[in-house]
Scaffold this motif. Structure first.
Motif, short mmCIF file in Angstrom:
data_model
loop_
_atom_site.label_atom_id
_atom_site.label_comp_id
_atom_site.label_asym_id
_atom_site.label_seq_id
_atom_site.Cartn_x
_atom_site.Cartn_y
_atom_site.Cartn_z
N UNK A 1 -1.93 18.92 -16.38
CA UNK A 1 -3.39 18.86 -16.58
C UNK A 1 -4.07 19.62 -15.43
N UNK A 2 -4.03 20.96 -15.52
CA UNK A 2 -4.52 21.76 -14.38
C UNK A 2 -5.65 22.69 -14.78
N UNK B 1 -11.80 29.26 -3.20
CA UNK B 1 -11.56 28.58 -4.47
C UNK B 1 -10.07 28.49 -4.80
N UNK C 1 -8.67 22.44 -14.24
CA UNK C 1 -9.76 22.51 -13.24
C UNK C 1 -9.40 23.40 -12.06
N UNK C 2 -8.29 24.21 -12.22
CA UNK C 2 -7.92 25.08 -11.10
C UNK C 2 -9.02 26.13 -10.84
N UNK C 3 -9.29 26.37 -9.55
CA UNK C 3 -10.37 27.30 -9.21
C UNK C 3 -9.95 28.74 -9.38
N UNK D 1 -1.96 15.56 -7.88
CA UNK D 1 -1.13 14.95 -6.83
C UNK D 1 -1.34 15.66 -5.50
N UNK E 1 1.69 7.01 -6.51
CA UNK E 1 0.65 7.95 -6.93
C UNK E 1 1.11 9.39 -6.68
N UNK E 2 1.78 9.57 -5.54
CA UNK E 2 2.13 10.93 -5.15
C UNK E 2 3.30 11.49 -5.96
N UNK F 1 -8.37 25.08 -4.70
CA UNK F 1 -8.50 24.15 -5.83
C UNK F 1 -7.44 24.49 -6.87
N UNK F 2 -6.26 23.80 -6.80
CA UNK F 2 -5.13 24.17 -7.65
C UNK F 2 -5.15 23.49 -9.00
N UNK F 3 -5.84 22.37 -9.09
CA UNK F 3 -5.82 21.63 -10.34
C UNK F 3 -4.73 20.54 -10.37
N UNK F 4 -3.82 20.53 -9.38
CA UNK F 4 -2.80 19.48 -9.33
C UNK F 4 -3.38 18.23 -8.69
N UNK G 1 0.67 14.62 -15.36
CA UNK G 1 -0.44 15.04 -14.51
C UNK G 1 -0.26 16.46 -14.00
N UNK G 2 0.96 16.93 -13.91
CA UNK G 2 1.15 18.29 -13.40
C UNK G 2 0.76 19.35 -14.41
N UNK H 1 4.75 11.35 -12.41
CA UNK H 1 4.02 12.35 -13.17
C UNK H 1 3.27 11.76 -14.35
N UNK I 1 0.83 -1.20 0.00
CA UNK I 1 0.00 0.00 0.00
C UNK I 1 0.87 1.25 0.00
#
Lengths: 102, 632
Positions: A97-98, B603, A100-102, B611, A24-25, B606-609, A94-95, A28, A17
């Motif tokens: 693909x951002x 908001x 969705x940042x608020x 990880x 996962x952490x 919510x960074x979008x990262x 993955x870094x 990239x 685990x």
């Protein structure tokens, strides 16, 4: 049935685990992240089956089977997403693909 | 027999549903015929029930019939239950019979109106509600009918919803009736609490509550409140004259013949409860007497043809209240029936006049119409003679039956008799004032310009119901003739035993005195209005204060405005200015700004990262695990 006790299985499960979570952490590539996720799920499966054997009931095994089905489904969706991303010529990182940042 | 009563009840309901569902697929005329036809079915079924009851001995004439349990709460079971007994059948015959005639008349009166179908559907809905009211076998079902007649009355008063005055009148009627409904409901609550039932079988028994106790008084008072509001008696009477904003057949059916007499029916139906609280029963009679006089004098100065008749309706229902207040239930119901005949006749004749003059209702612009509308004139004369209680017309017998009962009821009876006798004078005076102004003399300039007369003066559809009612206004009173027979009293006695009427010299005096007063009223009307003269103007000039009081209808509207309407409006304005604007509306803006800035700050998390999210998950899990270990 003789064999190693439940503690041995649990130690292996914890190691697995932790490996998965670490993967996962820090990784990239989404492909490797998915892979690490599978390892985490299987660590859980191992613990479930170990407990099932200790208590002698079948419910742990049934859980494990269910987790496998969910893992398979998750792999299909995850891989599908990765293929879709790469088709659009976006870097598989993955870094990056951002959106969705608020 | 109960089957016939059920069919009588549901026929108008079926007509409502059919008219509503068919919509524009049926011609307008068909909607009216459907509504009138359903009333005819109801009437025929009522006759069947009547004949069925006639075939039984008087003690056995009570039949309950329950279709299903309508409401069930613990021990309280309320069924969809009707009661067929002499009283309910009597009311069914009046309601469906007069209802049929007026619905038939309405097919002619409303012909060509833009929303004719809606009108006929409402009218059938009213008939269903009214039949529910009179057939109900328990108080809660009666209340359902009670509320529904109020609703149909509201819908029909403001039927011409483009007229602001009609909408206001509808609201007024609804609110004043709601007050009566509320006291009625409170009385029912009290009854349920005391007896655990609303069924007429168990509630209407002697000794259900202690005679003269506070509970008995409160229950009777609540019921009386409902009756007074529905029947437009003082002090809840101000809605009825305004209700004349509705189409004339509505005034004839709802605001003269049937709905407004529901209060009388209620008192007779629950007379047991009233007899347990004699003070309240006396109060009913006293309110009736006050209404007779008050409405009678106000009617003297009204200038709208329908409003004169409306005040007359209030005054006549006052007679019925006097009768039931004194325990003369048969006489009250007898007057209810004859009144339904001649008042519907007067309204329908007035409707023909209004139609012939292109919707003019002001009697000051009418005059000399007797020559233009001879048939209507004759019908109106019959109605007026019946209303003024001149023998042998219907009103004479019923009114003298009431006065005869009052003359035999002690001191209070004689006081009420006095009010009734003065009322007879006023009735004759205002009725014949209306008759002389509208029909006598030369054709007025307005009428000469506007009058247009159809065949039979209103078309066949409007003429024949008037003819039938004219005949009924003559012969309807012969059911109960002094020194002869008393069919109505005998019929009602198994349900509600009427008080004895005076006999001999006292009765003769009562008849002669009231007849003399009525003839005096006609004579005075003829002196004042029989030919053009300055007399009415001189009377006005001599008593300007009295004239003004009457024209303001004793300032009831102004008083209620001051007491209730103005404070309520003032409070609403003050609350809007001092509470809503500074507190609620202002705080709304503040709340919105606060939420917006807080969410903007939140908001950024919510960074979008992906990880980071995973790390947060893992950290959270770790914290949970540590807490878990520490706790256990």
């Amino acid at each position: 049935m003789p064999g190693p006790g439940v503690a041995a299985y649990l130690i292996i499960s914890v190691i697995l685990f932790a490996t998965g979570a670490f993967g996962v952490l820090i990784r990239r590539s989404p492909l490797i992240v998915l892979l690490a996720l599978e390892i985490m799920l299987n660590a859980g499966n191992l613990a479930l089956i170990a407990f099932a054997r200790q208590t002698g009931t079948g419910s742990g095994q049934i859980f494990a089977l269910t987790v496998m089905v969910v893992a398979a489904a998750e792999a299909v969706v995850g891989l599908g997403l990765i293929v879709a991303i790469s088709r659009r010529h976006i870097d598989l990182d993955v870094d990056k693909l951002t959106t969705l940042r608020g | 027999m109960t089957g016939a009563a059920w069919i009588a009840l549901f026929a108008p309901a079926a007509a409502v549903v059919l008219i509503a569902l068919a919509g524009t697929r049926i011609p307008r005329r068909a909607a009216g015929i459907l509504a009138a036809g359903s009333a005819l079915v109801s009437f025929i079924c009522s006759v069947i029930a009547f004949v069925g009851l006639l075939g039984e001995s008087p003690e056995e004439r009570t039949h309950f019939s329950t279709l299903w349990t309508w409401l069930s709460a613990g021990r309280l079971q309320i069924g969809a239950q009707i009661l067929v007994d002499p009283l309910s059948v009597f009311m069914m015959l009046v309601v469906s019979g007069v209802g049929f005639l007026i619905l038939a008349y309405a097919t002619g009166y409303m012909h060509g109106d833009a929303e004719e179908r809606r009108y006929h559907a409402y009218k059938a809905l009213f008939l269903f509600s009214m039949l529910l009211l009179v057939e109900a076998g328990n108080l809660v079902l009666l209340l359902a009918g009670w509320g529904m007649v109020g609703l149909s009355s509201y819908l029909l008063i403001n039927f011409w919803h483009h007229r602001a005055s009609a909408v206001a009148a509808g609201k007024k009627a609804f609110i004043m009736n709601a007050f009566g409904d509320a006291t009625f409901v409170l009385a029912i609550f009290l009854l349920i609490q005391r007896t655990g039932s609303v069924d007429f079988r168990s509630v209407l028994q002697d000794g259900v509550v202690k005679h003269g106790s506070a509970v008995a008084v409160l229950i009777a008072l609540g019921l009386l409140g409902g009756a007074v509001a529905k029947s437009a008696q003082v002090p809840l009477h101000t809605w009825l004259p305004d209700a004349m904003e509705g189409p004339t057949p509505v005034s004839a059916l709802i605001h003269a013949a049937t709905m407004v007499t529901a209060g009388v029916y209620l008192i007779v139906r629950t007379h047991v409860l009233f007899e347990l609280a004699p003070a309240i029963q006396d109060l009913a009679g006293i309110l009736g007497a006050i209404t007779i006089l008050l409405a009678g004098v106000v009617a003297l100065v009204q200038t709208d043809i329908k409003r004169v008749i409306a005040y007359s309706t209030m005054s006549q229902i006052g007679y019925m209240f006097v009768a039931v207040g004194l325990g003369a239930y048969g006489s009250g119901l007898f007057h209810l029936m004859t009144h339904a005949f001649f008042k519907a006749l007067l309204f329908m004749a007035a409707g023909i006049v209004i139609h012939a003059l292109s919707d003019e209702q002001d009697i000051r612009r009418m005059g000399g119409l007797g020559r233009a509308l001879p048939l209507t004139y004759r019908a109106f004369v019959v109605g007026a003679l019946a209303l003024a209680a001149i023998p042998p017309f219907a009103g004479f017998f019923s009114k003298d039956s009431i006065l005869g009962a009052a003359a035999n009821a002690g001191t209070l009876g004689w006081i009420l008799w006095g009010a009734g006798a003065i009322g007879a004078f006023l009735t004759a005076l205002y009725t014949f004032r209306l008759l002389f102004i509208v029909f006598w003399g030369d054709l007025s300039p307005f009428a000469r310009e506007h009058v247009h007369v159809k065949r039979f003066e209103g078309g066949f559809a409007m003429a024949w119901p008037v003819a039938v009612l004219t005949v009924l206004s003559v012969v309807g009173g012969w059911l109960q003739v002094p020194w002869g027979w008393s069919l109505v009293n005998d019929w009602i006695d198994p349900v509600a035993e009427s008080a004895e009427e005076a006999t001999g010299v006292t009765f003769t005096f009562s008849v002669v005195a009231s007849l003399a007063l009525a003839l005096g009223g006609i004579w005075l009307a003829w002196r004042l209005y029989g030919r053009p003269s300055g007399a009415p103007a001189r009377v006005r000039k001599r008593w300007p204060w009295a004239t003004r009081t009457l024209e303001h209808k004793f300032w009831f509207d102004e008083l209620y405005d001051r007491l209730f309407s103005a404070p309520a409006a003032g409070m609403a304005v003050a609350l809007g200015r001092d509470v809503e604007r500074p507190v609620f509306l202002a705080s709304l803006g503040g709340i919105a700004t606060g939420v917006r800035s807080a969410s903007r700050r939140l908001s950024t998390v919510q960074t979008g990262f992906v990880r980071e999210y995973a790390l947060a998950l893992a950290a959270g899990l770790a914290v949970l695990a540590i807490v878990f270990i520490l706790v256990t």
